[in-house]
Design a protein around this motif. Structure first.
Motif, PDB file in Angstrom:
ATOM      1  N   LEU A 176      -7.390   2.018  -0.025  1.00 22.47           N
ATOM      2  CA  LEU A 176      -6.470   2.970  -0.647  1.00 22.47           C
ATOM      3  C   LEU A 176      -5.395   2.265  -1.462  1.00 22.47           C
ATOM      4  CD1 LEU A 176      -6.194   5.498   2.302  1.00 22.47           C
ATOM      5  CD2 LEU A 176      -7.281   5.893   0.087  1.00 22.47           C
ATOM      6  N   LEU A 177      -5.048   1.036  -1.077  1.00 16.28           N
ATOM      7  CA  LEU A 177      -4.144   0.231  -1.903  1.00 16.28           C
ATOM      8  C   LEU A 177      -4.760   0.015  -3.280  1.00 16.28           C
ATOM      9  CD1 LEU A 177      -1.859  -1.914  -2.439  1.00 16.28           C
ATOM     10  CD2 LEU A 177      -3.345  -3.564  -1.306  1.00 16.28           C
ATOM     11  N   GLY A 201      -7.009   1.522   4.736  1.00 18.92           N
ATOM     12  CA  GLY A 201      -5.705   1.351   4.098  1.00 18.92           C
ATOM     13  C   GLY A 201      -5.760   0.365   2.947  1.00 18.92           C
ATOM     14  N   THR A 236     -10.654   6.955   2.461  1.00 23.93           N
ATOM     15  CA  THR A 236     -10.542   7.980   3.497  1.00 23.93           C
ATOM     16  C   THR A 236     -11.755   7.960   4.418  1.00 23.93           C
ATOM     17  OG1 THR A 236      -9.327   9.331   1.900  1.00 23.93           O
ATOM     18  CG2 THR A 236     -10.117  10.429   3.878  1.00 23.93           C
ATOM     19  N   THR A 278      -2.269   6.082   8.648  1.00 20.40           N
ATOM     20  CA  THR A 278      -2.783   4.822   9.197  1.00 20.40           C
ATOM     21  C   THR A 278      -1.884   3.620   8.969  1.00 20.40           C
ATOM     22  OG1 THR A 278      -4.069   4.421   7.168  1.00 20.40           O
ATOM     23  CG2 THR A 278      -5.149   5.627   8.949  1.00 20.40           C
ATOM     24  N   VAL A 279      -1.414   3.415   7.753  1.00 20.19           N
ATOM     25  CA  VAL A 279      -0.748   2.150   7.411  1.00 20.19           C
ATOM     26  C   VAL A 279       0.597   1.968   8.110  1.00 20.19           C
ATOM     27  CG1 VAL A 279       0.154   0.735   5.527  1.00 20.19           C
ATOM     28  CG2 VAL A 279      -1.989   1.982   5.230  1.00 20.19           C
ATOM     29  N   ILE A 289       1.057   3.815  -3.216  1.00 16.42           N
ATOM     30  CA  ILE A 289       0.683   5.226  -3.030  1.00 16.42           C
ATOM     31  C   ILE A 289       1.825   6.127  -3.486  1.00 16.42           C
ATOM     32  CG2 ILE A 289       0.413   6.974  -1.235  1.00 16.42           C
ATOM     33  CD1 ILE A 289      -2.205   5.857  -1.868  1.00 16.42           C
ATOM     34  N   THR A 327      -3.256   7.246   3.998  1.00 11.70           N
ATOM     35  CA  THR A 327      -2.343   6.101   4.033  1.00 11.70           C
ATOM     36  C   THR A 327      -1.173   6.361   4.966  1.00 11.70           C
ATOM     37  OG1 THR A 327      -2.926   5.554   1.745  1.00 11.70           O
ATOM     38  CG2 THR A 327      -0.922   4.567   2.621  1.00 11.70           C
ATOM     39  N   GLY A 341      -5.933  10.586  -0.264  1.00 13.65           N
ATOM     40  CA  GLY A 341      -5.587   9.178  -0.066  1.00 13.65           C
ATOM     41  C   GLY A 341      -4.179   8.988   0.452  1.00 13.65           C
ATOM     42  N   SER A 364       0.829  -1.200   0.000  1.00 13.47           N
ATOM     43  CA  SER A 364       0.000   0.000   0.000  1.00 13.47           C
ATOM     44  C   SER A 364       0.865   1.253   0.000  1.00 13.47           C
ATOM     45  CB  SER A 364      -0.908  -0.015   1.237  1.00 13.47           C
ATOM     46  OG  SER A 364      -1.766   1.106   1.237  1.00 13.47           O
ATOM     47  N   ILE A 365       1.864   1.271   0.848  1.00 12.13           N
ATOM     48  CA  ILE A 365       2.751   2.436   0.910  1.00 12.13           C
ATOM     49  C   ILE A 365       3.496   2.615  -0.409  1.00 12.13           C
ATOM     50  CG2 ILE A 365       4.760   3.414   2.068  1.00 12.13           C
ATOM     51  CD1 ILE A 365       3.860   1.901   4.590  1.00 12.13           C
TER      52      ILE A 365
END
Length: 623
Positions: free
Chosen positions: A77-78, A74, A54, A501-502, A23, A498, A494, A19-20
């Motif tokens: 958002l990925l 999260g 979100t 939270t992630v 993004i 991310t 987004g 995810s990170i």
């Protein structure tokens, strides 16, 4: 493929780094390529998922557990980042959409092949330990959905995207491989998803004759293989597989023959259909398309009445489905037997609870991640689940009609894009839209009856082909600055969600794992310190609960009680917290306080067998 190797990517420790990374890549691609050619469909689709992710994070303010809401957001958002990357790139470079589909088909073929070879060659030790094939995704229905997706995409690529006849061969060769994988999963919902996808791919194809012929020859080359393997020692719904080494070798040879035949037949179809004049091709194509639709509906109908006789009514089947009788399907020894059974496995009960959530809070829902606690409290069958086994019903219950609209918006955009591409006059683009739209439809249909959304290794291929279709349909260009600012703003939103939270969830999860590992090794002091680190990173209810149990093991009663209070404050509807606290109090001899906590746990999860065990322990302690 990397996430598939980690059991489908279910846990945040698996999908969090992805995810990170996505993004960050989303931001880089957007800055490098720009948003000038992104269609209005792309603006709407990407913005919807970015906003939805979100919203899930924000819903932690009223959800039973804010940390679960953050994780749900999260994950969304990925998917939003992946969709944004594909939409932006394919909008700018048309040929990249074709490559996106070929690479996705290759990925799906590898993951299907992994499962098939794990079953056919037990000596490879690829993780095939359950009767129903579940590797590498780790869930048989998810593996079946991936196979259905691959079948539809492969036929769509062979019949509509392959520019030369020889290019159709490798795509067609995937069909027997994916079909065999689907057979080993014994997944009813995946068969239905594949049939829906095949109907869609023929309906959307610019050359229906060629696409229908591809369906016939590829599935025809596959049918003998499936019939021969179905009912053998390789297919089972029981507790374990019998010895199947010899059967696997025979099936491996038959698979090679089927793949070769499918590839050869596909080339013949591509050459033959190209020589038919346009007008006869249109007429024959419409007829062939109608035949595929009728045949598909016939297959579904035959499966519904098989084993019960033609007098069986839909009402009887529906009543059988609503009844919770998972053991009724264990007698099936083949996919055909399983398709003939309508016995329910708890889906109806799962959906009923989600529907009740929606009725209680129809506008914004009860918060992301709330279904699990609602199920524990309201369930009528002894089944432990954390998801509603339906993406759309779960989202409706957790995030209301707003969340439901946001999650299906990109799916609607895919359908519009596929229709637009078919009407655009470009045959390659129309074929791409048919292949991508139909494959995506097969996957999104399957999500209506299972928890696929929590398996990124399964959902990301669908996101990629969806993004390719949306990005390629760029006839309507949002040249005004407002549209570009909108999608850019939601990407920034987004990214912020991310970042907030992630990383915290990943770090806290890692600290909690360290605490459990230390506890298993007998180092309770080190475990308590690790749990404190998890709390400092992300003060979730689960982290406080872990620390409370560890402090109780260390004999620090007052500090343990404080930690239990904090855990219950952060997740007041989580039954396991008062249950754990009651167990600790029983060991101390505080039966009165334990009785109150047991009553609270029972209220939150009436069918939990552990609560009965706690009552027995309390009574034994009193005696």
């Amino acid at each position: 493929m990397w996430l598939a190797a980690d059991g489908g990517g279910y846990f945040i420790a698996d999908w969090g780094p992805s995810s990170i990374a996505l993004i960050a890549l989303c931001v880089a691609v957007t800055l490098a390529v720009g948003l000038a050619r992104v269609s209005i469909l792309g603006v709407i689709g990407v913005s919807a998922w970015m906003f939805f992710g979100t919203l899930q994070v924000v819903s932690g303010a009223w959800a039973p557990d804010s940390s679960l809401a953050a994780r749900a957001g999260g994950l969304t958002l990925l998917y939003a980042a992946a969709l944004a990357i594909v939409v932006v790139v394919t909008s700018r470079v048309a040929v990249s959409a074709v490559w996106a589909l070929w690479l996705t088909l290759g990925t799906a073929a590898v993951m299907s092949g992994w499962g098939v070879f794990a079953r056919l060659v037990p000596g490879l030790d690829l993780g095939d330990s359950a009767a129903r094939l579940s590797v590498p995704i780790s869930y048989w229905n998810g593996q079946g959905a991936l196979s259905a997706f691959a079948i539809v995409l492969a036929i769509g690529m062979a019949g509509g995207v392959a520019r030369r006849p020889l290019h159709a061969a490798p795509a067609a060769a995937v069909v027997p491989l994916a079909a065999l994988c689907l057979l080993f999963t014994v997944s009813r919902g995946s068969v239905v998803a594949a049939i829906v996808g095949l109907i869609a791919v023929v309906s959307l194809a610019p050359d229906r004759l060629r696409m229908a012929a591809m369906c016939v020859v590829t599935l025809g080359a596959t049918a003998p293989l499936v019939v021969a393997v179905n009912g053998s020692a390789l297919v089972s719904t029981g507790a374990a597989l019998p010895e199947h080494g010899a059967a696997g070798k025979a099936a491996l040879l038959a698979l090679a023959g089927s793949c070769l035949a499918a590839g050869v037949f596909a080339v013949i179809v591509a050459v033959a259909t190209s020589r038919i004049p346009h007008r006869p091709r249109v007429v024959i194509g419409r007829t062939a398309g109608a035949f595929v639709v009728v045949a598909s509906v016939t297959v579904i109908g035959a499966a519904m009445i098989a084993g019960a006789g033609p007098a069986a009514s839909l009402d009887d089947r529906f009543a059988e489905f609503r009844e919770y009788a998972p053991g009724a399907r264990n007698t099936a020894t083949s996919l055909s037997d399983r398709l003939a059974s309508s016995a329910g496995s708890g889906r109806w009960q799962n959906w009923t609870v989600a529907g009740g959530q929606f009725r209680d809070a129809p506008f914004v829902g009860e918060g992301a991640g709330s279904y699990a606690v609602e199920w524990d409290q309201s369930r009528t069958v002894p089944l432990d689940v954390t998801n509603a086994h339906s993406l759309y019903l779960e989202i409706a219950g957790e995030n209301g009609v707003i969340g439901l609209i946001l999650v299906i918006t990109p799916l609607i955009c895919v359908g519009i894009a596929a229709v637009r591409l078919r009407r655009g006059g470009d045959e390659l683009a129309a074929g791409l839209g048919a292949a991508a739209g139909a494959a995506a439809l097969a996957l999104w249909v399957h999500t209506a009856g299972d928890w696929d959304w929590q398996l990124p290794a399964l959902i990301l291929p669908g996101v990629v082909v969806s993004g390719a279709a949306i990005g390629r349909a760029h006839r309507t260009n949002p040249s005004n600055a407002v549209a570009r600012a909108l999608v850019a703003g939601f990407i920034v939103l987004g990214v912020a969600a991310t970042v907030v939270t992630v990383p915290a969830g990943l770090a806290s999860d890692a600290a909690a794992r360290d605490a459990r590992s230390a506890a298993r090794a007998g180092d309770f002091t080190g475990a308590a310190n690790a749990s404190l680190r998890a709390i400092k990173i992300e003060p979730s209810a689960s982290a406080w609960q872990l620390r409370a149990n560890l402090l109780a093991d260390l004999g620090e009663a007052s500090d343990a009680d404080v930690a239990f209070v904090e855990a219950m404050r952060r997740a007041p509807r989580e039954w396991s917290i008062p249950a754990d606290w009651a167990a600790v109090l029983i060991r101390r001899g505080d039966r009165r306080s334990a009785r109150v906590l047991i009553a609270r746990a029972s209220e939150l999860n009436p069918l939990e067998p552990r609560i009965a065990a706690l009552r027995e322990a309390q009574a034994a302690r009193r005696r």
